[in-house]
Write a protein that holds these residues in place. Structure first.
Motif, PDB file in Angstrom:
ATOM      1  N   VAL A 139       0.792  -1.234  -0.035  1.00  0.00           N
ATOM      2  CA  VAL A 139      -0.086  -0.090  -0.165  1.00  0.00           C
ATOM      3  C   VAL A 139       0.954   1.208   0.027  1.00  0.00           C
ATOM      4  CG1 VAL A 139      -1.619   1.494   1.445  1.00  0.00           C
ATOM      5  CG2 VAL A 139      -2.188  -1.140   1.047  1.00  0.00           C
ATOM      6  N   SER A 140       0.518   2.148  -1.008  1.00  0.00           N
ATOM      7  CA  SER A 140       1.570   3.395  -1.075  1.00  0.00           C
ATOM      8  C   SER A 140       0.721   4.563  -0.417  1.00  0.00           C
ATOM      9  CB  SER A 140       1.805   3.556  -2.615  1.00  0.00           C
ATOM     10  OG  SER A 140       2.563   2.520  -3.077  1.00  0.00           O
ATOM     11  N   GLU A 141       1.473   5.551  -0.173  1.00  0.00           N
ATOM     12  CA  GLU A 141       1.128   6.688   0.629  1.00  0.00           C
ATOM     13  C   GLU A 141       1.693   7.916   0.130  1.00  0.00           C
ATOM     14  OE1 GLU A 141      -1.289   8.622   1.396  1.00  0.00           O
ATOM     15  OE2 GLU A 141      -1.893   7.903   3.369  1.00  0.00           O
ATOM     16  N   SER A 142       1.005   8.979  -0.033  1.00  0.00           N
ATOM     17  CA  SER A 142       1.895  10.443  -0.433  1.00  0.00           C
ATOM     18  C   SER A 142       1.289  11.516   0.634  1.00  0.00           C
ATOM     19  CB  SER A 142       1.474  10.768  -1.848  1.00  0.00           C
ATOM     20  OG  SER A 142       1.912   9.978  -2.742  1.00  0.00           O
ATOM     21  N   LEU A 143       2.325  11.803   1.204  1.00  0.00           N
ATOM     22  CA  LEU A 143       1.834  13.035   2.322  1.00  0.00           C
ATOM     23  C   LEU A 143       2.580  14.368   1.933  1.00  0.00           C
ATOM     24  CD1 LEU A 143       2.481  11.209   5.733  1.00  0.00           C
ATOM     25  CD2 LEU A 143       0.352  11.754   4.494  1.00  0.00           C
ATOM     26  N   GLN A 144       1.802  15.376   1.910  1.00  0.00           N
ATOM     27  CA  GLN A 144       2.418  16.656   1.712  1.00  0.00           C
ATOM     28  C   GLN A 144       2.600  17.336   2.929  1.00  0.00           C
ATOM     29  OE1 GLN A 144      -0.034  20.111   0.088  1.00  0.00           O
ATOM     30  NE2 GLN A 144       1.263  19.596  -1.677  1.00  0.00           N
ATOM     31  N   VAL A 145       4.128  17.739   3.185  1.00  0.00           N
ATOM     32  CA  VAL A 145       4.171  18.439   4.364  1.00  0.00           C
ATOM     33  C   VAL A 145       4.212  20.176   4.015  1.00  0.00           C
ATOM     34  CG1 VAL A 145       6.062  18.763   6.288  1.00  0.00           C
ATOM     35  CG2 VAL A 145       5.682  16.515   5.078  1.00  0.00           C
ATOM     36  N   ARG A 146       3.561  20.952   4.927  1.00  0.00           N
ATOM     37  CA  ARG A 146       3.544  22.231   4.913  1.00  0.00           C
ATOM     38  C   ARG A 146       4.424  22.922   5.837  1.00  0.00           C
ATOM     39  NH1 ARG A 146      -3.059  23.450   3.150  1.00  0.00           N
ATOM     40  NH2 ARG A 146      -2.856  21.988   1.291  1.00  0.00           N
ATOM     41  N   ILE A 147       5.510  23.587   5.374  1.00  0.00           N
ATOM     42  CA  ILE A 147       6.292  24.090   6.233  1.00  0.00           C
ATOM     43  C   ILE A 147       6.247  25.683   6.251  1.00  0.00           C
ATOM     44  CG2 ILE A 147       8.619  24.429   6.983  1.00  0.00           C
ATOM     45  CD1 ILE A 147       8.694  21.563   5.079  1.00  0.00           C
ATOM     46  N   ARG A 148       5.842  26.463   7.287  1.00  0.00           N
ATOM     47  CA  ARG A 148       5.928  27.882   7.401  1.00  0.00           C
ATOM     48  C   ARG A 148       7.072  28.399   7.955  1.00  0.00           C
ATOM     49  NH1 ARG A 148       1.058  29.375   5.521  1.00  0.00           N
ATOM     50  NH2 ARG A 148      -0.691  27.998   5.676  1.00  0.00           N
ATOM     51  N   ASP A 149       7.884  27.527   8.505  1.00  0.00           N
ATOM     52  CA  ASP A 149       8.944  28.209   9.010  1.00  0.00           C
ATOM     53  C   ASP A 149      10.199  27.557   8.218  1.00  0.00           C
ATOM     54  OD1 ASP A 149      11.463  28.806  10.099  1.00  0.00           O
ATOM     55  OD2 ASP A 149      11.168  27.952  12.266  1.00  0.00           O
ATOM     56  N   LEU A 150      10.593  28.288   7.034  1.00  0.00           N
ATOM     57  CA  LEU A 150      11.392  27.876   6.158  1.00  0.00           C
ATOM     58  C   LEU A 150      12.732  27.241   6.465  1.00  0.00           C
ATOM     59  CD1 LEU A 150      10.594  30.331   3.051  1.00  0.00           C
ATOM     60  CD2 LEU A 150       9.256  28.330   4.021  1.00  0.00           C
ATOM     61  N   ARG A 151      13.087  27.815   7.703  1.00  0.00           N
ATOM     62  CA  ARG A 151      14.396  27.258   8.441  1.00  0.00           C
ATOM     63  C   ARG A 151      14.326  25.754   8.654  1.00  0.00           C
ATOM     64  NH1 ARG A 151      14.889  31.111  13.315  1.00  0.00           N
ATOM     65  NH2 ARG A 151      12.668  30.365  13.413  1.00  0.00           N
ATOM     66  N   ARG A 152      13.089  25.388   8.603  1.00  0.00           N
ATOM     67  CA  ARG A 152      13.044  23.762   8.917  1.00  0.00           C
ATOM     68  C   ARG A 152      12.875  22.860   7.661  1.00  0.00           C
ATOM     69  NH1 ARG A 152      13.985  23.221  14.378  1.00  0.00           N
ATOM     70  NH2 ARG A 152      13.065  24.524  15.652  1.00  0.00           N
ATOM     71  N   VAL A 153      13.014  23.144   6.479  1.00  0.00           N
ATOM     72  CA  VAL A 153      12.877  22.577   5.307  1.00  0.00           C
ATOM     73  C   VAL A 153      13.903  21.455   5.400  1.00  0.00           C
ATOM     74  CG1 VAL A 153      12.718  22.655   2.828  1.00  0.00           C
ATOM     75  CG2 VAL A 153      11.680  24.568   4.018  1.00  0.00           C
ATOM     76  N   GLY A 154      15.174  21.744   5.538  1.00  0.00           N
ATOM     77  CA  GLY A 154      16.270  20.806   5.446  1.00  0.00           C
ATOM     78  C   GLY A 154      15.996  19.761   6.452  1.00  0.00           C
ATOM     79  N   ALA A 155      15.555  20.335   7.738  1.00  0.00           N
ATOM     80  CA  ALA A 155      15.383  19.382   8.948  1.00  0.00           C
ATOM     81  C   ALA A 155      14.028  18.181   8.574  1.00  0.00           C
ATOM     82  CB  ALA A 155      15.057  19.962  10.212  1.00  0.00           C
ATOM     83  N   VAL A 156      13.399  18.714   7.824  1.00  0.00           N
ATOM     84  CA  VAL A 156      12.022  17.678   7.445  1.00  0.00           C
ATOM     85  C   VAL A 156      12.539  16.694   6.422  1.00  0.00           C
ATOM     86  CG1 VAL A 156       9.832  17.751   5.954  1.00  0.00           C
ATOM     87  CG2 VAL A 156      10.192  19.601   7.710  1.00  0.00           C
ATOM     88  N   ILE A 157      13.554  17.503   5.324  1.00  0.00           N
ATOM     89  CA  ILE A 157      14.008  16.135   4.538  1.00  0.00           C
ATOM     90  C   ILE A 157      14.788  15.302   5.322  1.00  0.00           C
ATOM     91  CG2 ILE A 157      15.426  15.855   2.483  1.00  0.00           C
ATOM     92  CD1 ILE A 157      14.432  18.889   1.601  1.00  0.00           C
ATOM     93  N   ASP A 158      15.686  15.931   6.151  1.00  0.00           N
ATOM     94  CA  ASP A 158      16.552  14.806   6.904  1.00  0.00           C
ATOM     95  C   ASP A 158      15.692  13.736   7.785  1.00  0.00           C
ATOM     96  OD1 ASP A 158      18.873  16.120   5.970  1.00  0.00           O
ATOM     97  OD2 ASP A 158      19.180  17.347   7.831  1.00  0.00           O
ATOM     98  N   ALA A 159      14.450  14.274   8.240  1.00  0.00           N
ATOM     99  CA  ALA A 159      13.796  13.453   9.270  1.00  0.00           C
ATOM    100  C   ALA A 159      13.120  12.212   8.211  1.00  0.00           C
ATOM    101  CB  ALA A 159      12.394  14.055   9.877  1.00  0.00           C
ATOM    102  N   ALA A 160      12.710  12.658   7.055  1.00  0.00           N
ATOM    103  CA  ALA A 160      12.280  11.619   6.286  1.00  0.00           C
ATOM    104  C   ALA A 160      13.216  10.819   5.438  1.00  0.00           C
ATOM    105  CB  ALA A 160      11.528  12.373   4.614  1.00  0.00           C
ATOM    106  N   LEU A 161      14.538  11.096   5.354  1.00  0.00           N
ATOM    107  CA  LEU A 161      15.257  10.255   5.072  1.00  0.00           C
ATOM    108  C   LEU A 161      15.708   9.090   6.260  1.00  0.00           C
ATOM    109  CD1 LEU A 161      18.013  12.584   3.415  1.00  0.00           C
ATOM    110  CD2 LEU A 161      16.353  10.799   2.113  1.00  0.00           C
ATOM    111  N   ALA A 162      15.619   9.793   7.307  1.00  0.00           N
ATOM    112  CA  ALA A 162      16.065   8.913   8.560  1.00  0.00           C
ATOM    113  C   ALA A 162      14.725   7.762   8.559  1.00  0.00           C
ATOM    114  CB  ALA A 162      15.958   9.735   9.846  1.00  0.00           C
ATOM    115  N   ALA A 163      13.743   8.364   8.240  1.00  0.00           N
ATOM    116  CA  ALA A 163      12.268   7.139   8.090  1.00  0.00           C
ATOM    117  C   ALA A 163      12.441   6.308   7.097  1.00  0.00           C
ATOM    118  CB  ALA A 163      11.196   8.038   8.424  1.00  0.00           C
ATOM    119  N   GLY A 164      13.590   6.302   6.461  1.00  0.00           N
ATOM    120  CA  GLY A 164      13.479   5.486   5.214  1.00  0.00           C
ATOM    121  C   GLY A 164      13.019   6.042   4.049  1.00  0.00           C
TER     122      GLY A 164
END
Length: 271
Positions: A139-164
């Protein structure tokens, strides 16, 4: 009631006739007036304040229900990982659109050989392998992350990579409030259009008279989202962006609001 409606209808028709006559008279008056037509555009920078990134992942199971449950657990785990980064749960939404269920469940069939011995009834026999199909579901899923603090964009990508999660979309940026920049772009475009008209009139030995008409093209429409991969960044380090060394750094762009103004002015002969 009928006596009240008829005078009202007659009054409406009379007003409409008056307006039509006034418009026709104005058009007839302006028909013989020499005029200058000019257009100009202007832009205003606006800082992006919203970033969008889509994360795609999936989980498998022996049944569609089990695969769906594993995918839901993975989505919940991702939301928990993003919460310390200042991303609330309602900012992580399903990114699927029309026909969102189509293609979400995939049957994965794997064939394998199972050896078996077939006796011939005379004390002998032979080996005859049979093919067995094992079916699992993804089962596939697509989640869109809305980031209003643009300083957190890189951290969100790193968290996604850490989750595989490795299927990560381009980051898109947009500005949610551009009203002031829109008005300023319209004002500048109007001034430029008039200056162009004045230059035309002066070159023709005349001058600009009264304004006949002004209109905007797009009315300073909000800027479109800009994919992150088309931006060019130089000499940006994690320390410069406030991140830890080795972390992903994404710098939000400066977007632009544009407006085009079309104007018509009376051309007065002679300076």
């Amino acid at each position: 009631m009928r006596l009240l409606v008829r005078p009202l209808l007659m009054l409406t028709l009379a007003l409409a006739g008056t307006a039509t006559a006034a418009s026709a008279q104005e058009a007839e008056t302006l028909a013989g007036v020499p005029e200058i037509v000019s257009s100009a555009s202007a832009e205003q920078p606006v800082r992006a304040d919203l970033a969008l990134v889509t994360l795609r992942f999936g989980r498998v199971g022996r049944t569609p229900a089990e695969a769906g449950r594993n995918t839901a657990l993975a989505a919940d785990s991702l939301r928990r990982m993003l919460r310390p980064l200042g991303i609330p749960a309602d900012s992580v939404i399903s990114a699927s659109t029309w026909y969102w269920w189509r293609g979400r469940v995939e049957a994965i069939v794997a064939n394998r050989s199972v050896p078996r011995w077939v006796e011939d009834g005379r004390g002998g026999g032979h080996r005859s392998d049979s093919t067995v199909s094992d079916t699992t579901f993804r089962v596939s899923e697509s989640l869109q992350v809305r980031i209003r603090d643009l300083r957190r964009v890189g951290a969100v990508i790193d968290a996604a990579l850490a989750a595989g999660i490795t299927d990560i979309s381009d980051v898109t940026f947009s500005a949610t409030n551009t009203e002031n920049e829109q008005r300023e772009a319209i004002r500048l475009a109007t001034q430029r259009a008039r200056r162009n008209a004045e230059a035309i009139a002066l070159a023709g030995g005349g001058r600009v008279g009264r304004t006949l008409r002004l209109s905007t093209d797009g009315n300073g429409a909000a800027p479109r989202s800009v994919p992150y991969d088309v931006l060019h960044l130089e000499a940006v380090t994690a320390e410069d962006a406030g991140g830890a060394p080795g972390s992903t750094v994404v710098v939000g762009p400066v977007l632009r609001v544009s407006a085009t103004v079309h104007g018509r002015w009376q051309l007065v002969e002679g300076s």
